[in-house]
Design an enzyme around this catalytic site. Structure first.
Site, PDB file in Angstrom:
ATOM      1  N   ASP A 124       0.890  -1.160   0.000  1.00 22.70           N
ATOM      2  CA  ASP A 124       0.000   0.000   0.000  1.00 22.70           C
ATOM      3  C   ASP A 124       0.930   1.212   0.000  1.00 22.70           C
ATOM      4  O   ASP A 124       2.123   1.094   0.304  1.00 22.70           O
ATOM      5  CB  ASP A 124      -0.915  -0.015   1.232  1.00 22.70           C
TER       6      ASP A 124
HETATM    7  C1  GLC Z   1      -4.259   4.366  -0.191  1.00 16.54           C
HETATM    8  C2  GLC Z   1      -5.163   3.180   0.028  1.00 16.54           C
HETATM    9  C3  GLC Z   1      -5.109   2.184  -1.097  1.00 16.54           C
HETATM   10  C4  GLC Z   1      -4.920   2.933  -2.395  1.00 16.54           C
HETATM   11  C5  GLC Z   1      -3.529   3.529  -2.377  1.00 16.54           C
HETATM   12  C6  GLC Z   1      -3.284   4.395  -3.611  1.00 16.54           C
HETATM   13  O1  GLC Z   1      -3.619   4.714   0.989  1.00 16.54           O
HETATM   14  O2  GLC Z   1      -5.021   2.477   1.273  1.00 16.54           O
HETATM   15  O3  GLC Z   1      -6.344   1.457  -1.089  1.00 16.54           O
HETATM   16  O4  GLC Z   1      -5.046   2.047  -3.495  1.00 16.54           O
HETATM   17  O5  GLC Z   1      -3.279   4.276  -1.191  1.00 16.54           O
HETATM   18  O6  GLC Z   1      -4.098   5.516  -3.580  1.00 16.54           O
END
Ligand code: GLC
Length: 741
Positions: A225
């Site tokens: 993430d």
């Molecule tokens: C965010 C979310 C994830 C998302 C990523 C990119 O923090 O937790 O679900 O795809 O970052 O935006």
């Protein structure tokens, strides 16, 4: 071949992104850079503003229903079609991987991202995910199954540890991913921010390698993430292939040094690079040149999808559907400014946005008066707005109040503090109900809310967050153009303190203990016999369905065989409608603590007026199994299992039972701390148990159970103490050898 040609720096560099949304290219070896963008319910592709590259905006895309709404459709083919449409839009926008689906289990209604997740039940959640993945990937676009794993709260999501016992982890939190990984094979998986039992998911070998790759045979790559990486080298060793976003080569240098110092085996790096390259080339090969998508068709599809998701919760006196020549009052600012999606990384710019007020005003003979009743942007009660709304509502035949949760109430990044809707909406509903007896409430919320006003209204339509066409979909259902068919994919509890994790949600000092174990959602309310406001799987229809004639393909099966359950469902009304039939399995009582029943099948069918159809469910070993940590595998206990088929988890229409015999013979291992009861309850060793007891003058035949009861939990080593010289340590060892023969 390409990996061999890459330099160490190139390989290390490939293990982190280029900027926020791309993988790095390796031009000299013709390795392309691919782009990924959020989902899950619409494409959020960020582009730099022409006149100010420091600023970004997101391109317009179709906003479909969010996760909690989609799961309420209980419609596998629908979610597959939503996946297909998203795949088309990704191809048109040159996006190779959409960052979805999001499948974390809803442990508490307070989780800020519940709107984005599917269910409290892993069976439903994983089936929704698998169909979404198949839909998107059928268009040559990859997915990223997220957030792996146990990211069930937003509070301190980047530092807290989800502390979960192995059985609960397997049966609830991993099961939501397992079926999707095995059956739909997502091209990527996104690891979560949190720690799992103390170790960050981004460097948790048990999660990313032992389970995901070795057990579930996942062949894609794991990305982090955004900002979830703590120790990059440890992450590589644990099975994290790609760090997102780029860390501007800080970690590239660390990886290079780790290889040079021998801390990191270069083969591990090569393995990670190979996994990334396979997917990079796979998306490149599937790239469709200059395709566009039909925005209008996608909008219309978003409307029909929304209609499948909405859940009719109350319809007293058949107040719904409304007549198209009625004189209705529409109250609530959500009617003209709809809430149709959640906050955070999934928040997109819709191509179009329908409002219920506009759609109603298109109905030729319908009398529509409107008052906004409250300001969405504040919780403050405005007496003028309340009075204006009362004046508008008092003369109408029916008043439709639009209420729910404003954007600020539920979002990624923080949790809710209560299940209440804003004060000004509560006051409005109460005031309107005091002067109007025909009230229908339409709700826009991504997760359960308390409804203190429920007894005072006649109709409740849970519209959830159903995307850019929710306004027209609501209108279609309110006026009967569409017959609602959604069912709740999560329990609506009466109050927060009824919820399973009420005592330990969010945890303390970054330690979150999942003390409720497998008793999540309806598993808890059933076991504790707590009456929910609305149960899991509940949803009304304008039609009425009768269930009959449950049949099992056999009265008894081995756990290696399948069982087919069939039931007949009849639409006994004059209105065409859809019904979701739900199948639950109840395990026999025994030493294992288990839920009363668990969802193990569901089918959604459409029935013409008075039409009857047969619905079949196929059950397999996993329909009866629990996870036995002593053998680290799924296990079926011999016994009689109950089969429940119903219209909701609390509306069981048909029951049956089946004897299941396990073919897996597990050798019990006896130790000096095994008990008398362990021996007497093991058919293979009952005689030995009796002999043993006779050694200390206990004759099981003549003894009353209470006397036996006292010694039932006696450990074997105690006999050396209690039997005088009758039973020595050597005898104990001989006995154990005999028991473990
Ligand atoms: C965010 C979310 C994830 C998302 C990523 C990119 O923090 O937790 O679900 O795809 O970052 O935006």
């Amino acid at each position: 071949m390409i990996v061999k040609k890459m330099t160490l720096e190139e390989k290390a560099g490939l293990c982190s992104g280029l900027g926020s949304w791309h993988t790095k290219p390796v031009e000299r070896l013709k390795v392309p850079s691919i782009r990924m963008s959020d989902g899950p319910h619409g494409l959020r592709k960020e582009v730099k503003l022409k006149d100010d590259p420091k600023k970004t905006q997101t391109v317009k895309a179709t906003c479909f229903p969010s996760g909690s709404a989609l799961a309420s459709s209980w419609d596998k083919s629908l979610i597959n079609q939503v996946g297909k449409a998203l795949g088309e839009e990704c191809q048109a926008e040159d996006v190779s991987i959409i960052l979805g689906p999001a499948v974390n289990i809803k442990r508490s209604p307070l989780c800020g991202r519940n709107f984005e997740y599917y269910s409290e039940d892993p069976y439903l959640s994983s089936r929704m995910a698998a169909n979404y993945i198949n839909g998107v990937q059928s268009q040559g676009v990859g997915t990223s199954l997220k957030h792996f794993a146990a990211n069930n709260q937003e509070c301190r999501r980047m530092s807290a540890s989800s502390n979960i016992d192995e059985r609960t982890l397997r049966e609830i939190y991993l099961s939501s991913f397992e079926y999707a990984v095995k059956e739909a094979k997502p091209w990527t998986v996104m690891c979560s921010y949190n720690r799992l039992n103390g170790e960050y998911a981004s460097q948790n070998k048990y999660l990313l390698t032992d389970i995901l790759k070795n057990e579930w045979k996942f062949e894609g790559f794991v990305m982090s993430d955004w900002g979830a990486v703590d120790d990059r080298v440890k992450g590589l060793k644990a099975g994290l292939e790609l760090e997102m976003p780029s860390t501007n080569d800080e970690n590239t240098k660390r990886i290079v040094n780790a290889v040079k110092t021998g801390e990191l085996d270069e083969k591990v790096l090569d393995g990670a690079v190979e996994r990334i390259l396979r997917i990079v080339f796979k998306t490149a090969e599937n790239k469709k040149k200059n395709i566009s998508y039909d925005k209008k068709a996608h909008h219309n599809f978003a409307r029909s999808a929304a209609e499948e998701c909405m859940v009719l919760l109350k319809n007293e006196g058949d107040i719904l559907p409304l007549k198209k020549d009625a004189n209705i009052a529409v109250i609530g600012e959500f009617a003209e400014k709809p809430r149709y999606q959640g906050g955070g990384s999934s928040h997109i710019t819709p191509v179009k946005l329908d409002t219920a007020l506009e759609e109603m005003r298109k109905i030729p003979k319908l009398g529509v008066s409107y008052a906004k009743g409250y300001e969405i942007e504040t919780d403050e009660i405005d007496e003028n707005l309340i009075n204006e709304a009362k004046n508008t509502a008092k003369d109408a035949e029916t008043t439709v109040i639009f209420a729910g949760l404003p954007d600020r109430y539920e979002s990624e990044g923080y949790d809710r503090t209560s299940m209440s809707i804003p004060e000004n909406q509560l006051r409005l509903i109460n005031e309107i109900c005091s002067i109007q007896k025909n009230v229908v409430v339409v709700l826009s919320n991504g997760s359960p809310i308390e409804m203190p006003w429920i007894q005072n209204v006649k109709g409740v339509l849970e519209a959830y967050l159903t995307g850019q066409a929710s306004g027209s979909a609501v209108t279609d259902i309110l006026f009967g153009d569409v017959n609602p068919s959604g069912k709740l994919a999560e329990t609506y509890p009466k109050k927060l303190s009824d919820t399973p994790c009420y005592l330990n949600y969010e945890g303390e000092a970054d330690e979150v203990y999942y003390g409720e174990g497998v008793f999540v959602g309806y598993r808890y309310y059933d076991k504790k016999e707590i009456e929910p406001l609305f149960p899991f799987g509940f949803g009304l229809s304008y039609s009425e369905f009768e269930y009959s004639d449950i049949k099992l393909s056999s009265e008894s099966i081995k756990d290696s065989e399948n069982l087919v359950v069939s039931v007949k469902i009849k639409n006994v009304s004059g209105i065409k409608g859809k019904e979701v039939a739900e199948l639950y399995v109840g395990a026999p009582k025994g030493n294992v603590i288990r839920p009363v029943k668990e969802l193990k099948g569901f089918e959604k069918i459409e029935l013409e007026p008075h039409e009857e159809k047969t619905v079949k469910f196929t059950l397999d070993k996993r329909s009866f199994a629990y996870y036995d940590v002593s053998i680290k595998d799924w296990r079926v206990l011999n016994g009689t299992y109950e089969i429940f088929v119903g219209s909701s988890s609390r509306d069981i229409r048909l029951k049956s039972k089946v004897d299941v015999l396990s073919e897996v013979n597990i050798k019990k291992k006896y130790t000096r701390n095994s008990t008398v009861g362990d021996i007497l309850s093991d058919p293979n060793n009952k005689e030995i148990g009796k002999m043993l007891l006779s050694k200390i003058g206990m004759n099981t035949e003549s003894m009353g159970t209470d006397a036996l009861g006292m010694s039932w939990d006696l450990v074997l080593r105690a006999f050396v103490s209690f039997s005088g010289d009758e039973f020595k340590e050597a005898d104990l060892q001989n006995l154990l050898n005999q028991l473990n023969r």
